[in-house]
Motif scaffolding. Structure first.
Motif, PDB file in Angstrom:
ATOM      1  N   TYR A 187       0.815  -1.225   0.000  1.00  0.00           N
ATOM      2  CA  TYR A 187       0.000   0.000   0.000  1.00  0.00           C
ATOM      3  C   TYR A 187       0.841   1.263   0.000  1.00  0.00           C
ATOM      4  CZ  TYR A 187      -4.500  -2.218   0.028  1.00  0.00           C
ATOM      5  OH  TYR A 187      -5.615  -2.921  -0.373  1.00  0.00           O
ATOM      6  N   ALA A 188       2.087   1.175   0.447  1.00  0.00           N
ATOM      7  CA  ALA A 188       2.986   2.314   0.273  1.00  0.00           C
ATOM      8  C   ALA A 188       3.254   2.523  -1.218  1.00  0.00           C
ATOM      9  CB  ALA A 188       4.287   2.078   1.028  1.00  0.00           C
ATOM     10  N   ASN A 189       3.413   1.432  -1.958  1.00  0.00           N
ATOM     11  CA  ASN A 189       3.561   1.526  -3.410  1.00  0.00           C
ATOM     12  C   ASN A 189       2.299   2.052  -4.073  1.00  0.00           C
ATOM     13  OD1 ASN A 189       6.193   0.706  -4.475  1.00  0.00           O
ATOM     14  ND2 ASN A 189       5.828  -1.239  -3.438  1.00  0.00           N
ATOM     15  N   ALA A 190       1.135   1.621  -3.579  1.00  0.00           N
ATOM     16  CA  ALA A 190      -0.128   2.113  -4.139  1.00  0.00           C
ATOM     17  C   ALA A 190      -0.274   3.616  -3.906  1.00  0.00           C
ATOM     18  CB  ALA A 190      -1.302   1.359  -3.510  1.00  0.00           C
ATOM     19  N   SER A 191       0.101   4.077  -2.714  1.00  0.00           N
ATOM     20  CA  SER A 191       0.043   5.513  -2.413  1.00  0.00           C
ATOM     21  C   SER A 191       1.047   6.279  -3.267  1.00  0.00           C
ATOM     22  CB  SER A 191       0.316   5.743  -0.927  1.00  0.00           C
ATOM     23  OG  SER A 191      -0.685   5.145  -0.130  1.00  0.00           O
TER      24      SER A 191
ATOM     25  N   LEU B 216      -6.456  -0.919   3.536  1.00  0.00           N
ATOM     26  CA  LEU B 216      -5.373  -1.512   4.322  1.00  0.00           C
ATOM     27  C   LEU B 216      -5.863  -1.885   5.720  1.00  0.00           C
ATOM     28  CD1 LEU B 216      -2.410  -2.283   4.629  1.00  0.00           C
ATOM     29  CD2 LEU B 216      -1.920   0.088   5.274  1.00  0.00           C
ATOM     30  N   ILE B 217      -6.689  -1.043   6.306  1.00  0.00           N
ATOM     31  CA  ILE B 217      -7.260  -1.349   7.631  1.00  0.00           C
ATOM     32  C   ILE B 217      -8.091  -2.624   7.570  1.00  0.00           C
ATOM     33  CG2 ILE B 217      -8.963  -0.565   9.329  1.00  0.00           C
ATOM     34  CD1 ILE B 217      -7.967   2.283   8.863  1.00  0.00           C
ATOM     35  N   ALA B 218      -8.875  -2.766   6.508  1.00  0.00           N
ATOM     36  CA  ALA B 218      -9.742  -3.946   6.382  1.00  0.00           C
ATOM     37  C   ALA B 218      -8.929  -5.225   6.278  1.00  0.00           C
ATOM     38  CB  ALA B 218     -10.650  -3.787   5.161  1.00  0.00           C
ATOM     39  N   LEU B 219      -7.838  -5.186   5.491  1.00  0.00           N
ATOM     40  CA  LEU B 219      -7.000  -6.376   5.356  1.00  0.00           C
ATOM     41  C   LEU B 219      -6.233  -6.656   6.649  1.00  0.00           C
ATOM     42  CD1 LEU B 219      -5.605  -5.861   1.739  1.00  0.00           C
ATOM     43  CD2 LEU B 219      -7.445  -7.386   2.477  1.00  0.00           C
ATOM     44  N   ASN B 220      -5.717  -5.605   7.274  1.00  0.00           N
ATOM     45  CA  ASN B 220      -5.017  -5.786   8.544  1.00  0.00           C
ATOM     46  C   ASN B 220      -5.953  -6.308   9.634  1.00  0.00           C
ATOM     47  OD1 ASN B 220      -2.395  -5.086   7.823  1.00  0.00           O
ATOM     48  ND2 ASN B 220      -2.730  -2.908   8.206  1.00  0.00           N
ATOM     49  N   ASN B 221      -7.221  -5.944   9.544  1.00  0.00           N
ATOM     50  CA  ASN B 221      -8.189  -6.420  10.520  1.00  0.00           C
ATOM     51  C   ASN B 221      -8.363  -7.936  10.437  1.00  0.00           C
ATOM     52  OD1 ASN B 221     -11.481  -7.033  10.797  1.00  0.00           O
ATOM     53  ND2 ASN B 221     -10.583  -5.868  12.490  1.00  0.00           N
ATOM     54  N   GLN B 222      -8.316  -8.464   9.219  1.00  0.00           N
ATOM     55  CA  GLN B 222      -8.400  -9.920   9.063  1.00  0.00           C
ATOM     56  C   GLN B 222      -7.195 -10.602   9.706  1.00  0.00           C
ATOM     57  OE1 GLN B 222      -8.990 -10.858   4.915  1.00  0.00           O
ATOM     58  NE2 GLN B 222     -10.602  -9.319   4.669  1.00  0.00           N
ATOM     59  N   ILE B 223      -6.012  -9.997   9.519  1.00  0.00           N
ATOM     60  CA  ILE B 223      -4.803 -10.539  10.158  1.00  0.00           C
ATOM     61  C   ILE B 223      -4.901 -10.413  11.671  1.00  0.00           C
ATOM     62  CG2 ILE B 223      -2.307 -10.267  10.347  1.00  0.00           C
ATOM     63  CD1 ILE B 223      -2.330  -9.123   7.497  1.00  0.00           C
TER      64      ILE B 223
ATOM     65  N   THR C 116      -1.362  -3.759  -6.059  1.00  0.00           N
ATOM     66  CA  THR C 116      -1.993  -3.537  -4.771  1.00  0.00           C
ATOM     67  C   THR C 116      -2.764  -4.784  -4.332  1.00  0.00           C
ATOM     68  OG1 THR C 116      -2.259  -1.196  -5.323  1.00  0.00           O
ATOM     69  CG2 THR C 116      -3.530  -2.040  -3.463  1.00  0.00           C
ATOM     70  N   VAL C 117      -2.460  -5.272  -3.122  1.00  0.00           N
ATOM     71  CA  VAL C 117      -3.103  -6.484  -2.612  1.00  0.00           C
ATOM     72  C   VAL C 117      -4.537  -6.161  -2.222  1.00  0.00           C
ATOM     73  CG1 VAL C 117      -3.047  -8.268  -0.831  1.00  0.00           C
ATOM     74  CG2 VAL C 117      -0.904  -7.387  -1.781  1.00  0.00           C
ATOM     75  N   THR C 118      -5.475  -6.910  -2.771  1.00  0.00           N
ATOM     76  CA  THR C 118      -6.892  -6.705  -2.433  1.00  0.00           C
ATOM     77  C   THR C 118      -7.479  -7.885  -1.661  1.00  0.00           C
ATOM     78  OG1 THR C 118      -7.558  -7.619  -4.581  1.00  0.00           O
ATOM     79  CG2 THR C 118      -7.253  -5.214  -4.429  1.00  0.00           C
TER      80      THR C 118
END
Length: 486
Positions: free
Chosen positions: A184-188, A448-455, A265-267
């Motif tokens: 997501y740093a690359n996406a930004s 990113l928050i949504a994916l991190n929430n799964q982790i 970008t990882v979705t």
């Protein structure tokens, strides 16, 4: 007669040893009952099916590149390596305490030259040779002191194993989040670079309008401000990309190959679509940090038993058997056999209350361990509840943010068209562009928050101990659990 006493002495020693092994009992007192005071279920809505913590991380995560990076981290991370070394140290310490309950057999040989024989008016030196085998200071564990120390060492060893599992879970979570942060740093960065190109085009257009006298210098300078702002953002995100990669390399313990880094970008981070939590009681078994606190509580109870045993007499045995002679050639001949059997009793009489103070210290340490255990359970429950609370409204937030991005982009397109048509000034275009850029940035952050929430949910439920779901994990009983099974 000497032969009879020899047989009697050996029989007495063997009988005493058998009695000691049969009689030793743990003196640990009644164990406290933990009161974690947590609800019987999670407050947020969730699927109470089989917990996702039961899945191995290679089945839970969707991208094989990520699982390969995790494998590298598990093999090279220094924190995890330290945890493994601590386990090996505790294992050796447990072996020592276990061996302390067994007699130690030592063999010795000696030669002594001394002047102690007076003959014909003068002292003449003599030589004494000996070879013996014996048990030195073997404590008969009547009151279970050595057993309690062994139990405490076992609990400490098992606790470190749980600490190692907790370290692995945390490492897997950190590596996954760092891998996503790089993506997501690359996406930004890509968003900032696209914005910079757009601003450069706008600047060129405003410069042409200024050169031909259509507009004043104000729109030109406003466009220039946007260009420099976008350029600063590009530099900032380049720094974030480098830092994200550095953080990932540190966690992995070595540089991560380009082939294992996300190009787009990882979705999608997980193969799961339904993130079940299981029952709240499952946390007690799935979370290694809770297990570690339980082992620490058990060890504290064993230490109380060891402290109480110090109030009672200590019986130790020392025995030797071998040969002794003043002539080396006759050392092992008949008549040179010697033996000794020396039991000793250490009876505590008055120690100014030191032993009782040690018992009190052990009990206070048990209360501390109990409080830590209860707090660990409460913290685990809170972490799961927080992850569920974040997840509860994520879909709605993402839907709203995507609609906002669509609306701000449409506004930007309309304001740009009106500016080119001479209807509105450039300030309207500038404001709409800022809104669209901010909305895009917020959408990336929310994704990113949504994916991190799964982790995070996977981690807080205790997932990550197993590599594959089919792998089996076994709960090792603490000394307390073994004590109550008897």
């Amino acid at each position: 007669m000497q032969h009879i006493w020899s047989i009697t002495g050996r029989s007495l020693a063997v009988s005493t040893l058998a009695l000691a092994l049969a009689a030793c009992q743990s003196m640990r007192g009644p164990e406290p009952v933990a009161k974690s005071d947590i609800p019987s279920d999670y407050a947020s809505q969730h699927n109470a099916g089989k917990s996702i913590a039961e899945q191995g991380y290679k089945d839970f995560f969707a991208d094989q590149r990520l699982t390969q990076v995790i494998d590298l981290a598990l093999n090279n991370n220094r924190d995890l390596r330290t945890a493994i070394l601590n386990i090996q140290k505790a294992q050796a310490q447990y072996r020592i305490t276990q061996n302390n309950r067994l007699p130690t057999l030592d063999g010795t040989g000696s030669f002594t030259r001394q002047n102690n024989q007076f003959q014909f008016g003068e002292y003449k030196p003599i030589s004494i040779y000996s070879a013996t085998v014996g048990i030195t200071s073997y404590e008969l564990d009547f009151w279970g002191r050595l057993k309690s120390l062994k139990d405490a060492a076992l609990d400490n060893y098992l606790g470190l194993q749980s600490t190692r599992d907790a370290t692995q879970i945390s490492l897997i979570s950190q590596v996954s989040e760092a891998w996503l942060s790089y993506s997501y740093a690359n996406a930004s960065l890509k968003l900032a670079e696209d914005t910079l190109r757009t601003q450069l085009d706008a600047y060129k257009l405003n410069k042409k309008r200024f050169d031909v006298g259509i507009d004043s210098e104000v729109p030109l300078r406003q466009a220039q401000i946007s260009v420099e702002t976008a350029r600063a953002d590009v530099g900032n995100y380049k720094t974030q990309v480098a830092q994200a990669r550095n953080a990932l390399n540190l966690l992995v313990g070595q540089p991560v190959s380009e082939s294992l880094l996300p190009k787009e970008t990882v979705t999608k981070i997980s193969n799961e679509t339904v993130f079940a939590t299981g029952l709240s009681s499952d946390l007690l078994y799935n979370r290694p940090d809770i297990q570690q606190s339980a082992y620490a509580l058990s060890a504290a109870g064993a230490n109380i038993g060891a402290a109480k045993a110090q109030l009672f007499p200590t019986i130790s045995l020392t025995s030797t058997a071998g040969y002794g002679s003043t002539d080396l050639s006759s050392l092992f001949r008949s008549g040179s056999f010697v033996w000794s059997f020396a039991p000793s009793l250490n009876l505590p009489i008055f120690d100014w209350g030191t032993r009782k103070a040690n018992i009190k210290i052990s009990k206070v340490e048990q209360e501390i361990a109990l409080s830590t255990y209860e707090k660990t359970i409460q913290t685990a429950f809170k972490e799961v509840s927080d992850a569920l609370a974040t997840r509860e409204n994520l879909d709605e937030r993402l839907q709203a943010q995507r609609a906002l991005v669509k609306a701000t982009n449409r506004t930007y397109d309309l304001s740009s068209a009106r500016y080119r048509a001479g209807i509105d000034g450039y300030l309207t275009v500038l404001n709409s562009q800022k809104d669209a850029y901010a909305a895009e940035q917020s959408l990336l952050a929310l994704q990113l928050i949504a994916l991190n929430n799964q982790i995070e949910l996977y981690k807080t439920l205790g997932g990550g101990v197993k590599a594959y779901t089919a792998d089996q994990t076994y709960h090792q009983q603490s000394s307390l659990e073994k004590h109550y099974q008897k």
